[in-house]
Design a protein around this motif. Structure first.
Motif, PDB file in Angstrom:
ATOM      1  N   GLY A 236      18.785   8.156  -0.772  1.00  0.00           N
ATOM      2  CA  GLY A 236      17.703   7.696   0.097  1.00  0.00           C
ATOM      3  C   GLY A 236      17.177   6.346  -0.310  1.00  0.00           C
ATOM      4  N   GLY A 237      16.312   5.827   0.548  1.00  0.00           N
ATOM      5  CA  GLY A 237      15.735   4.527   0.242  1.00  0.00           C
ATOM      6  C   GLY A 237      14.948   3.950   1.387  1.00  0.00           C
ATOM      7  N   HIS A 238      14.863   2.640   1.371  1.00  0.00           N
ATOM      8  CA  HIS A 238      14.008   1.907   2.290  1.00  0.00           C
ATOM      9  C   HIS A 238      14.618   1.766   3.686  1.00  0.00           C
ATOM     10  N   CYS A 239      13.751   1.770   4.661  1.00  0.00           N
ATOM     11  CA  CYS A 239      14.162   1.481   6.038  1.00  0.00           C
ATOM     12  C   CYS A 239      14.523   0.005   6.137  1.00  0.00           C
TER      13      CYS A 239
ATOM     14  N   ALA B  83       0.839  -1.200   0.000  1.00  0.00           N
ATOM     15  CA  ALA B  83       0.000   0.000   0.000  1.00  0.00           C
ATOM     16  C   ALA B  83       0.876   1.254   0.000  1.00  0.00           C
ATOM     17  N   GLY B  84       2.152   1.063   0.254  1.00  0.00           N
ATOM     18  CA  GLY B  84       3.099   2.164   0.343  1.00  0.00           C
ATOM     19  C   GLY B  84       3.915   2.019   1.602  1.00  0.00           C
ATOM     20  N   HIS B  85       5.061   2.668   1.641  1.00  0.00           N
ATOM     21  CA  HIS B  85       5.904   2.550   2.821  1.00  0.00           C
ATOM     22  C   HIS B  85       6.741   3.809   3.019  1.00  0.00           C
ATOM     23  N   VAL B  86       7.109   4.016   4.262  1.00  0.00           N
ATOM     24  CA  VAL B  86       7.932   5.158   4.643  1.00  0.00           C
ATOM     25  C   VAL B  86       9.359   4.900   4.178  1.00  0.00           C
ATOM     26  N   THR B  87       9.954   5.914   3.586  1.00  0.00           N
ATOM     27  CA  THR B  87      11.352   5.872   3.189  1.00  0.00           C
ATOM     28  C   THR B  87      12.070   7.039   3.865  1.00  0.00           C
ATOM     29  N   ALA B  88      13.384   6.989   3.855  1.00  0.00           N
ATOM     30  CA  ALA B  88      14.184   8.049   4.470  1.00  0.00           C
ATOM     31  C   ALA B  88      15.241   8.486   3.467  1.00  0.00           C
ATOM     32  N   SER B  89      15.366   9.787   3.279  1.00  0.00           N
ATOM     33  CA  SER B  89      16.361  10.288   2.337  1.00  0.00           C
ATOM     34  C   SER B  89      17.123  11.455   2.952  1.00  0.00           C
ATOM     35  N   ALA B  90      18.256  11.759   2.334  1.00  0.00           N
ATOM     36  CA  ALA B  90      19.090  12.856   2.834  1.00  0.00           C
ATOM     37  C   ALA B  90      19.789  13.535   1.666  1.00  0.00           C
TER      38      ALA B  90
END
Length: 182
Positions: free
Chosen positions: A80-83, A48-55
């Motif tokens: 950035g990318g996947h947790c 359904a979608g997911h949280v990612t983190a980028s910098a």
């Protein structure tokens, strides 16, 4: 504290921070709603979608940022990318991704938490990335490499970013420069 708990705290803090416009506040609430509806919403397996983190890797003394030419999307983007299960916090995930994708050692998070949120569609099987965007400061002697996830990694002057990257990256650079007082 779990990564899920950290994400909830980060997003609640982000949503209630002064200076956020209505669009960013609403986006923060949509992230919280997503995680409430999907306890697995931090992981790539959540279709359904997911949280990612980028910098965004930034070098303020030289007025430049390091961008990656993403192998799959063929766009110049921040790192950035996947947790991952070993990530203790969203900020740590963003820092890890920046280090892995740039090859730069000695990166440090720009203090103050995430700069922006950016929700964007991605190709199937997933539908959305709920990206939490940070900035990291490059050391003066930063040497970069091209990772397997990239076609290229290159420094761009602040004024060049709008010519090569999309509006999301331009807004992220603006938020980083504002936090830096530039």
């Amino acid at each position: 504290m779990s990564l899920y708990d950290d994400a909830i705290l980060v997003l609640k803090g982000y949503e209630s921070s002064e200076g956020r416009d209505e669009e960013q506040r609403a986006l923060g609430q949509s992230y919280l709603d997503h995680l409430a509806a999907h306890p697995d919403g931090l992981w790539k397996s959540c279709h359904a979608g997911h949280v990612t983190a980028s910098a965004l890797v930034i070098d303020p003394p030289r007025g430049r940022v390091l961008l990656t030419l993403h192998r799959k999307l063929r766009m110049w983007l921040q790192m950035g990318g996947h947790c991952e299960p070993g990530d203790p916090a969203l900020a740590a995930a963003a820092l890890r991704e920046a280090r892995e994708e740039s090859g730069v050692e000695g990166l440090s998070l720009l203090p103050g938490g995430p700069l922006r949120l950016d929700r964007h569609p991605i190709p199937a099987p997933c539908h959305w990335h709920y990206d939490v965007q940070y900035a990291v400061l490059a050391p003066p002697d930063a040497l970069h490499t091209v990772s397997d996830e990239s076609l290229d990694v290159r420094w761009f002057g602040y004024g060049e970013v709008a010519e090569v990257a999309d509006d999301s990256v331009v807004r992220l650079l603006g938020a980083a420069r504002e936090r830096l007082g530039e």
